[in-house]
Design a protein around this motif. Structure first.
Motif, short mmCIF file in Angstrom:
data_model
loop_
_atom_site.label_atom_id
_atom_site.label_comp_id
_atom_site.label_asym_id
_atom_site.label_seq_id
_atom_site.Cartn_x
_atom_site.Cartn_y
_atom_site.Cartn_z
N ASP A 168 0.84 -1.21 0.00
CA ASP A 168 0.00 0.00 0.00
C ASP A 168 0.87 1.25 0.00
OD1 ASP A 168 -2.48 -1.38 0.12
OD2 ASP A 168 -2.20 -1.68 2.27
N LYS A 197 0.95 0.90 -4.43
CA LYS A 197 -0.25 1.73 -4.50
C LYS A 197 0.09 3.19 -4.24
CE LYS A 197 -4.94 2.13 -2.61
NZ LYS A 197 -5.92 1.55 -1.63
N ARG A 243 -0.62 9.53 -6.23
CA ARG A 243 0.09 8.27 -5.97
C ARG A 243 1.48 8.50 -5.39
NH1 ARG A 243 4.03 5.19 -8.69
NH2 ARG A 243 4.07 3.07 -7.89
#
Length: 219
Positions: free
Chosen positions: A116, A149, A207
């Protein structure tokens, strides 16, 4: 192995220390503007304490966290914080390196590229909005282009140079002189920037965040 700093190798290398010069205020502003124009979120913080607070606050509880090797992350205290467990994250780094079997550890390390939150640094940052980073195996930069991610890139402003060409020159002529010394001490092998990433643009909003620290950090 204990955390390592550039100072551990400064007497073993012959390099131009001008590569660690800090940009002027105008040059720093130019770098920030062009990084943002390239799709990166950018935060500028004063020092190692402030960047550690920023980074730890940026990662929500319950998220999986992984990193590539980074002297910068060691110098700001992030690796100690991660491994002390004083947080509510899934520490993929700790999980990966607790595996005794080489093949299983390598497989877990590949899977962890899709964390993540993946943290690392850059070897150089062009004021034209370009990040440059490299390593021997690809494990440090493999998550940067797509797998993770969210990506947090932490770098001292000493890594800011004129443009992509200068960034690649800093990588090869300066940063990897230090990295080669570190690799020999840590792993008993020489290093080489065999897998080099030139990161010119981030297409996914939110991001990738570049956190610039107004100190000399890493190499």
């Amino acid at each position: 192995m204990s955390d390592q700093q550039k100072a551990d190798y400064i007497d073993d290398v012959d390099v131009d220390e001008e590569w660690d010069a800090h940009p002027s205020d105008a040059e720093l502003e130019e770098a920030v503007e062009n990084l943002e124009a390239s799709g990166f979120d950018v935060e500028v913080v004063a020092d190692a304490d402030e960047v550690l607070e920023y980074v730890t606050d940026a990662i929500p509880a319950g998220e999986s966290v992984m990193n590539g090797h980074s002297t910068t992350l060691e110098e700001i205290g992030f690796m100690a914080y991660l491994n002390e467990g004083d947080h509510e994250w899934e520490n993929l780094y700790g999980e990966v390196f607790s595996i005794d079997d080489d093949e299983a550890r390598a497989a877990a390390r590949r899977e962890a590229q899709a964390a993540d939150y993946f943290l690392g640094s850059a070897n150089a940052i062009g004021r034209d909005g370009t990040l440059v980073a490299a390593d021997l195996s690809g494990s440090r930069v493999g998550a940067y282009p797509f797998a993770a991610k969210h990506l947090l890139v932490v770098a001292g402003i000493n890594k800011i140079v004129e443009d992509e060409e200068a960034a690649r020159e800093r990588l090869h002529d300066y940063a990897y002189t230090f990295e080669n010394e570190r690799a020999q001490e840590a792993y008993g092998v020489e290093s080489y920037p065999s897998k080099e990433l030139v990161y010119r643009q981030e297409g996914t909003e939110g991001r990738t965040t570049v956190v610039l620290v107004e100190e000399t950090l890493g190499y």
